[in-house]
Motif scaffolding. Sequence first.
Motif, PDB file in Angstrom:
ATOM      1  N   SER A  53       3.179 -36.129   4.553  1.00 11.76           N
ATOM      2  CA  SER A  53       4.199 -37.372   4.186  1.00 11.76           C
ATOM      3  C   SER A  53       4.440 -37.561   5.724  1.00 11.76           C
ATOM      4  O   SER A  53       4.254 -36.697   6.490  1.00 11.76           O
ATOM      5  CB  SER A  53       5.454 -36.718   3.850  1.00 11.76           C
ATOM      6  OG  SER A  53       6.000 -35.485   4.646  1.00 11.76           O
ATOM      7  N   THR A  55       7.184 -40.530   6.414  1.00 12.66           N
ATOM      8  CA  THR A  55       8.401 -41.013   6.685  1.00 12.66           C
ATOM      9  C   THR A  55       8.869 -41.456   4.937  1.00 12.66           C
ATOM     10  O   THR A  55       8.149 -41.754   4.388  1.00 12.66           O
ATOM     11  CB  THR A  55       8.663 -42.197   7.576  1.00 12.66           C
ATOM     12  OG1 THR A  55       9.940 -42.503   7.354  1.00 12.66           O
ATOM     13  CG2 THR A  55       7.725 -43.306   7.103  1.00 12.66           C
ATOM     14  N   ASP A  56      10.176 -41.648   4.700  1.00  8.32           N
ATOM     15  CA  ASP A  56      10.606 -42.023   3.545  1.00  8.32           C
ATOM     16  C   ASP A  56      11.278 -43.409   3.854  1.00  8.32           C
ATOM     17  O   ASP A  56      11.813 -43.990   2.724  1.00  8.32           O
ATOM     18  CB  ASP A  56      11.655 -41.128   2.890  1.00  8.32           C
ATOM     19  CG  ASP A  56      12.899 -40.947   3.733  1.00  8.32           C
ATOM     20  OD1 ASP A  56      13.238 -41.440   4.834  1.00  8.32           O
ATOM     21  OD2 ASP A  56      14.081 -40.204   3.213  1.00  8.32           O
ATOM     22  N   GLN A  57      11.243 -44.033   5.033  1.00 14.55           N
ATOM     23  CA  GLN A  57      11.696 -45.438   5.243  1.00 14.55           C
ATOM     24  C   GLN A  57      10.594 -46.342   5.876  1.00 14.55           C
ATOM     25  O   GLN A  57      10.462 -46.178   7.106  1.00 14.55           O
ATOM     26  CB  GLN A  57      12.851 -45.329   6.017  1.00 14.55           C
ATOM     27  CG  GLN A  57      14.166 -44.672   5.349  1.00 14.55           C
ATOM     28  CD  GLN A  57      14.722 -45.652   4.211  1.00 14.55           C
ATOM     29  OE1 GLN A  57      14.743 -46.762   4.446  1.00 14.55           O
ATOM     30  NE2 GLN A  57      15.237 -44.813   3.026  1.00 14.55           N
TER      31      GLN A  57
END
Length: 178
Positions: A53, A55-57
Amino acid sequence: MHADSEALATLPADPVSQLAFRDAMSSLAAAVNVITTDGPGGRAGFTATAVCSVTDQPPTLLVCINRSASVYETFIENGLLCVNTLGNGQQDLSNLFGGKRSQQERFDGGQWESGVTGAPILNSAKLALDCKVTQSVSVGTHDILFCQVLDIRDQGESDALVYFARQYHHLPGAAPAA
């Protein structure tokens, strides 16, 4: 964090050996994934543990691919992929996609459907992350593909397949809540 020039001057001049690095990396447990693509460049897939992973943004992950791999040009031309995370009992599929078999033979080893990007999704995958490649960075022998996740299919608490110390290992899923 910035290192000062005095601290940098004390660092070893030579990098660690390729063998020492590979031995060290074998001590990092990792999920086993079959990375797939389909599009104008054709249909292709390979086994990878170099998935992480970022980033989530926006939701973004990375996949590393060797530029000398037979599937490299296909993945670059298509610009999309699916990370199919394997579960316990899927070692044979991992070996199939990690070997020297034809792409047809590889895909004959599972049941597939097309994701939102058109990339093949393994019906029995523990987790499938359908992505478009947004950026590529070359480092050494590999390209790091940064991929925005457009769709997720999750089988929930199923058991996982991990690779550690150059062997497959079974990781049980979470026990149901009492």
